[in-house]
Design a protein around this motif. Structure first.
Motif: not given
Lengths: 182, 226
Positions: A123-126, A153-155, A157-164
């Motif tokens: 349901x949830x990915x980090x 990759x984030x897309x 993994x149903x996620x978002x890249x929040x920080x670099x």
């Protein structure tokens, strides 16, 4: 909970490891942190057998030290991909565990925002973050190339890249602060 | 001229990359003959020293790999790191072939940028990156469904033997559109609501007796003692 995957390939602690440990220590004041120093672990490459997709769904056939990482990642609010930049990208050690994380998604393809992507298994990915140490010739173009690949990759993994983050432009306290406000 | 082709698929001999390489070489050899071509597998056990020697002596190098989590498999990155630190690394012509199961090219164009930057950083001549999606399943597809693909790879090899480069025209054909057209996407969205889209996965799940478990979430339900 935050999971840090430290892909530094040096087995003896060096500046990057100390930096990552400082981030983890600062973060532990407010959040549960799991740090994996991949160089100390037995991590095989993904062999493309797809047992995790069509024989034992959700479970990897390779028996090594990867499973605790997979469990930690899926139970986390944030996963930090940490690595020195080597040859213009994150380390092969980090990439090997990254490839193994396909165990967490489903083989089925579905349409998402005009593209084909894999369906969720959980349901949830980090959320995701990148923490890197520049090599001598790392430039703005490298930073963008790496960040763009991790955004893709984030897309998937149903996620978002929040920080670099880069170690030369961010203090460990600033990173810990960002991570404690997820 | 010595051409070295490195197969970066962890599936090695059983890989789709091997099948595509074989068709490329069929075309290449029809023009250049049998000489001066070496093929290596990056995942072969204890092969790194040999692979680096092959790389060093080749004038033309092609690295073919499947897209793994939006870039190169870990073993390919490991090889690139070794190349990066090679001493007396003679300038060579370096090209890549990236194949994936996704039908659209959008998934592979990001790693293409990395590959080009890597090649130029090393001072090699960049031959380009051939991108081909929709490759998963070619081993079980009837010949009629793969004929065009294999013909294009054969032609790609012929052209490479003649000119020492990838044909832009064939690369364009293989790459296809970056994203699906609106009409195709609507059709795809409709098909996705039927079992047709994931027929390949379902047939494999059933064959392996894993159909009932296909939505399992073992990492969630197992003890959280990580």
């Amino acid at each position: 909970m935050v999971t840090i995957l430290n892909g530094n390939m040096k087995t003896s602690p060096n500046g990057f490891d100390l930096y990552v440990n400082d981030v983890a220590r600062a973060l532990e004041q407010t959040t549960q942190v799991n740090t994996f120093h991949l160089a100390d672990m037995k991590i095989h490459q993904c062999i493309g057998c797809w047992s995790c997709w069509w024989k034992t769904p959700g479970l990897c056939a390779i028996k090594d030290d990867a499973e605790p990482i997979m469990k930690a990642v899926i139970h986390s609010d944030m996963v930090v991909f940490a690595s020195p930049v080597i040859a213009g990208f994150t380390s092969s050690l980090l990439k090997k565990i990254q490839d193994r994380l396909i165990v967490l998604i489903h083989p089925y393809i579905e349409p998402i925002k005009g593209e084909c992507h894999h369906r969720k298994r959980y349901d949830k990915y980090p959320d995701m973050a990148l923490l890197m140490q520049k090599e001598a010739d790392t430039d703005d173009e490298d930073e963008k190339i790496i960040a763009d690949i991790y955004k893709r990759l984030a897309i998937n993994f149903h996620s978002n890249l929040k920080h670099t983050w880069f170690t030369d432009t961010q203090t460990t306290e600033e990173i810990a602060h960002d991570l404690s406000h997820i | 001229m010595t051409l070295a082709i490195f197969n970066g698929s962890p599936r090695k001999q059983k890989s789709n990359s091997k099948i595509l390489t074989d068709h490329f070489l069929q075309g290449y050899r029809s023009v250049a003959g049998q000489k001066n071509v070496i093929t290596e597998f990056l995942s072969a056990k204890d092969q790194m020293v040999q692979n680096l020697e092959t790389f060093s002596m080749a004038t033309d190098v092609i690295i073919i790999f499947p897209l793994y989590t939006d870039s190169m498999p870990g073993v390919v990155k490991e090889f690139l790191e070794k190349i990066y630190f090679l001493q007396n690394n003679r300038t060579k012509n370096l090209g890549f072939i990236v194949q994936s199961g996704f039908p659209e090219a959008i998934h592979s164009v990001y790693v293409e940028r990395y590959l080009e930057k890597f090649t130029r950083r090393q001072g090699h001549n960049y031959l380009g990156t051939v991108i081909k999606g929709g490759v998963e399943g070619i081993q079980v597809m009837p010949p009629g469904m793969t004929r065009k693909l294999f013909d294009n790879f054969k032609k790609l090899g012929e052209h490479f033997a003649e000119k020492g480069e990838f044909s832009n025209q064939i690369m364009k054909k293989l790459k296809g559109p970056l994203r699906m057209s609106k009409v195709k996407y609507i059709g795809f969205s409709l098909i996705s609501k039927t079992p047709l889209l994931n027929f390949y996965w379902n047939s494999q799940l059933k064959k392996n007796g894993a159909w009932e478990k296909r939505f399992d979430r073992p990492m969630e339900t197992q003890a959280k003692g990580f």
